[in-house]
Design a protein around this motif. Structure first.
Motif, PDB file in Angstrom:
ATOM      1  N   GLU A 182      21.662 -33.662  -4.957  1.00  0.00           N
ATOM      2  CA  GLU A 182      22.835 -33.115  -4.282  1.00  0.00           C
ATOM      3  C   GLU A 182      22.719 -33.184  -2.760  1.00  0.00           C
ATOM      4  OE1 GLU A 182      20.080 -29.624  -5.171  1.00  0.00           O
ATOM      5  OE2 GLU A 182      20.717 -31.512  -6.108  1.00  0.00           O
ATOM      6  N   ARG A 183      21.516 -33.445  -2.254  1.00  0.00           N
ATOM      7  CA  ARG A 183      21.301 -33.553  -0.810  1.00  0.00           C
ATOM      8  C   ARG A 183      21.217 -35.006  -0.334  1.00  0.00           C
ATOM      9  NH1 ARG A 183      21.019 -28.099   1.208  1.00  0.00           N
ATOM     10  NH2 ARG A 183      20.373 -26.814  -0.565  1.00  0.00           N
ATOM     11  N   ALA A 217      16.415 -34.309  -3.211  1.00  0.00           N
ATOM     12  CA  ALA A 217      17.200 -33.709  -4.291  1.00  0.00           C
ATOM     13  C   ALA A 217      18.561 -34.408  -4.370  1.00  0.00           C
ATOM     14  CB  ALA A 217      17.399 -32.217  -4.025  1.00  0.00           C
ATOM     15  N   ASN A 275      18.736 -26.062   7.547  1.00  0.00           N
ATOM     16  CA  ASN A 275      18.771 -25.495   6.198  1.00  0.00           C
ATOM     17  C   ASN A 275      20.210 -25.232   5.817  1.00  0.00           C
ATOM     18  OD1 ASN A 275      16.026 -25.496   5.851  1.00  0.00           O
ATOM     19  ND2 ASN A 275      15.760 -23.487   6.790  1.00  0.00           N
ATOM     20  N   GLU A 300      12.978 -28.101  -4.139  1.00  0.00           N
ATOM     21  CA  GLU A 300      13.659 -27.540  -5.298  1.00  0.00           C
ATOM     22  C   GLU A 300      13.165 -28.229  -6.563  1.00  0.00           C
ATOM     23  OE1 GLU A 300      17.801 -28.100  -4.594  1.00  0.00           O
ATOM     24  OE2 GLU A 300      17.945 -26.510  -3.089  1.00  0.00           O
ATOM     25  N   ALA A 322      14.856 -30.521  -0.433  1.00  0.00           N
ATOM     26  CA  ALA A 322      16.216 -30.029  -0.187  1.00  0.00           C
ATOM     27  C   ALA A 322      16.523 -30.007   1.303  1.00  0.00           C
ATOM     28  CB  ALA A 322      16.392 -28.637  -0.773  1.00  0.00           C
ATOM     29  N   THR A 323      15.569 -29.541   2.103  1.00  0.00           N
ATOM     30  CA  THR A 323      15.724 -29.539   3.559  1.00  0.00           C
ATOM     31  C   THR A 323      14.382 -29.859   4.199  1.00  0.00           C
ATOM     32  OG1 THR A 323      15.210 -27.188   3.845  1.00  0.00           O
ATOM     33  CG2 THR A 323      17.522 -27.756   3.421  1.00  0.00           C
ATOM     34  N   LYS A 360      11.697 -31.864  -5.496  1.00  0.00           N
ATOM     35  CA  LYS A 360      12.445 -32.753  -4.609  1.00  0.00           C
ATOM     36  C   LYS A 360      12.756 -32.020  -3.304  1.00  0.00           C
ATOM     37  CE  LYS A 360      12.738 -36.057  -7.685  1.00  0.00           C
ATOM     38  NZ  LYS A 360      12.026 -37.365  -7.516  1.00  0.00           N
ATOM     39  N   SER A 419      12.044 -22.826  -6.262  1.00  0.00           N
ATOM     40  CA  SER A 419      12.188 -23.178  -4.847  1.00  0.00           C
ATOM     41  C   SER A 419      10.939 -22.747  -4.104  1.00  0.00           C
ATOM     42  CB  SER A 419      13.421 -22.504  -4.241  1.00  0.00           C
ATOM     43  OG  SER A 419      13.518 -22.801  -2.865  1.00  0.00           O
ATOM     44  N   GLY A 478      21.095 -24.661   2.393  1.00  0.00           N
ATOM     45  CA  GLY A 478      21.202 -23.961   1.115  1.00  0.00           C
ATOM     46  C   GLY A 478      20.999 -22.477   1.300  1.00  0.00           C
TER      47      GLY A 478
END
Length: 274
Positions: free
Chosen positions: A141-142, A139, A60, A228, A237-238, A235, A194, A62
């Motif tokens: 940005e990931r 996501a 993780n 997220e 994120a982790t 999408k 989230s 974020g």
């Protein structure tokens, strides 16, 4: 042999299942599976499991600021936990992957289940197809981090470990099987944009072919996804993965290589919904 000898009742439902005769020389046998005693085979299987977990388990990165507003956490099972919601799970698809989920915990669970299927598919072993899957479910940005991690995991050497060619294709005359089937989902943390979802899964992995040294086997695991809300959809994120919960193996007879390959080719997947 009578009809009663050929078939046996299944689970008291009135359905039957057929017992096929044993097939000498078939790598799948036709006999019930027994533990392999070869230390080399054990090391190979353990290595594959470790590499697969490493390929899809991400720390993780974020802010873990989601509040614990999920319902049912730590409570006894309720009939509603497995009841269908009646709500359409998605509004659209991106290729073969469903997208367009509702902006709520139910939509996040549907997304997590379908994304688990996509990230556990045989297409992940091919660079071009893998990138397309990640583009859809991760996501933005990931995305770069996921691609870099998976490119480092799905190497030609790893492909050889599971019996594939360097490019992720199956050898001639063989069918590669990698499928994830969600059994259920659970929200463990929820905020407006989230949601953390656990997906309990059963998986198939191996090579269906008469010369295969890695026959298709079954595993059980739980995937945890933090999702997220991005540009109107959920999408990933982790993501992380752990073993189990695992049921006691049944007394089922292993299918032949031909039967397994035919099943993979003929039986399509589902769109999963909460």
């Amino acid at each position: 042999m009578s009809q009663d000898d050929d078939h046996e009742s299944y689970g008291g439902t009135g359905q039957t299942r057929t017992r096929y005769p044993e097939r000498p020389g078939d790598v799948y046998g036709g006999a019930r599976r027994t533990p392999r005693s070869s230390s080399r085979s054990l090391v190979t299987v353990v290595g594959v499991i470790v590499l697969l977990i490493a390929a899809i388990a991400f720390a993780n990165r974020g802010d873990d600021t989601s509040d614990s507003t999920a319902t049912g956490t730590g409570s006894e099972p309720r009939s509603s936990s497995t009841a269908p919601s009646g709500t359409k799970p998605v509004k659209s698809t991106s290729g073969a992957i469903p997208t367009g989920y509702a902006h709520d915990a139910q939509g996040a669970q549907s997304a997590a289940a379908n994304y688990a299927v996509a990230l556990g598919a045989a297409d992940m072993f091919n660079k071009t197809q893998r990138d397309a899957i990640l583009q859809t479910v991760i996501a933005p940005e990931r995305l770069a981090g996921f691609r870099s991690t998976l490119d480092s995991a799905y190497t030609p050497a790893f492909n050889k470990t599971v019996g594939l060619n360097d490019d992720g294709s199956a050898p001639a005359g063989s069918t590669f099987v990698s499928r994830t089937s969600p059994i259920g989902t659970k929200v463990t943390a929820s905020a407006q944009n989230s949601v953390t979802v656990e997906v309990w899964c059963s998986g198939l992995l191996g090579m269906a072919g008469e010369n295969s040294t890695n026959p298709v086997t079954n595993s059980w695991f739980t995937i945890t996804m933090q999702l997220e809300w991005v540009s109107g959809d959920w999408k990933v994120a982790t993501q992380s993965q752990k073993e189990g919960p695992t049921p006691v193996p049944g007394d089922d007879q292993a299918s032949s290589a031909d039967e397994m390959a035919k099943a993979v080719d003929e039986y399509g997947g589902f769109t999963y919904a909460r």
